[in-house]
Design an enzyme around this catalytic site. Structure first.
Site: not given
Ligand code: PGA
Length: 254
Positions: A9-11, A94, A96, A166, A172, A213, A234-235
């Protein structure tokens, strides 16, 4: 037998040119491991370039969101039919989106339906925040989110859904849920709720990812758990080396 699925997930990261460059570098590295399904989820404007860079190869493409309507007066939105041909998956709900854009369980349910109606596959995110975790309401909250998201979804459609558990406190933050904690929620809570809704055969066919994470250091431990079928990353998915290493480590466990 559930095929493991690692989705990046590149956001809101990577310009269109960077996205294509990244995808070209990633492609040969992950294609070595056909027993793992690899998916990249770039921002909307990067989708055409990324889809083109992956044409004809078995690496999936996902969008990060869509609207529930097919078309209409919704300035700034993108519908599921618009994603057909560009994406295979759409991330829905998600945290967010729920947190910053006011997405409720009802909206998430409408989006799951819209994605399925366009013959795309939802990656449906559920998970508790820190306060909910500390209050001990994780199980009720997560099963409630699942029941709401799957409302009106048939068993045949449910099989197309990937669920991502999640925990928001792990996203993050560098704090991963321990493999044992993640396994309990994925297995007992998520698969348990799916079994209540659709029976154990369907529940056993649905893939459940962990997210929060996840990285090249903890992926093997997470993926070794019987009810964790993949990760939403994500990251660590923004770096070719880290993400391809995660695919490699996952493949070694299959
Ligand atoms: P993260 O993000 O791996 O940076 O914690 C995961 C996500 O939000 O899907």
């Amino acid at each position: 037998m559930r095929v493991p699925i690692l989705a990046g997930n590149w956001k809101m990261n990577k310009l269109p040119g960077e996205a294509v460059e990244f995808t070209r570098a990633l492609r040969p590295l992950v294609l070595r491991y056909p027993n793992v399904e690899t998916v990249v989820c770039p921002p909307f404007v990067d989708l055409p370039g990324v889809a083109d860079a992956l044409a004809g190869v078995k690496v999936g493409v996902g969008a990060q969101n869509c609207h529930w309507a097919d078309s209409g007066a919704y300035t700034g939105e993108v519908s599921a039919p618009m994603l057909v041909g560009l994406a295979d998956y759409v991330i829905v709900g998600h945290s967010e989106r729920r947190q910053y854009f006011g997405e409720t369980d009802e909206i998430v349910n409408k989006k799951v339906k819209a994605v399925l109606a366009s013959k795309l596959r939802p990656i449906l995110c559920v998970g508790e925040d820190l306060a909910q975790n500390e209050a001990g309401v994780t199980d009720t909250l997560v099963s409630g989110q699942l029941r709401a998201a799957f409302d009106g979804i048939s068993a045949a459609q449910a099989r197309e859904v990937v669920v991502a558990y999640e925990p928001i406190w792990a996203i993050g933050t560098g704090k991963t849920a321990s493999a044992a904690v993640a396994e309990r929620v994925c297995g007992v809570v998520v698969r348990g709720a799916l079994a209540d809704l659709y029976g154990s055969t369907v529940a056993d066919a649905i893939r459940i990812q962990y997210g929060g994470s996840a990285n090249e250091k903890n992926i093997a431990e997470l993926m070794a758990m019987p009810d964790i079928d993949g990760a939403l990353i994500g990251g660590a998915s923004l770096k070719v080396d880290a993400f391809s290493e995660m695919v490699k480590l996952t493949a070694a466990l299959c």
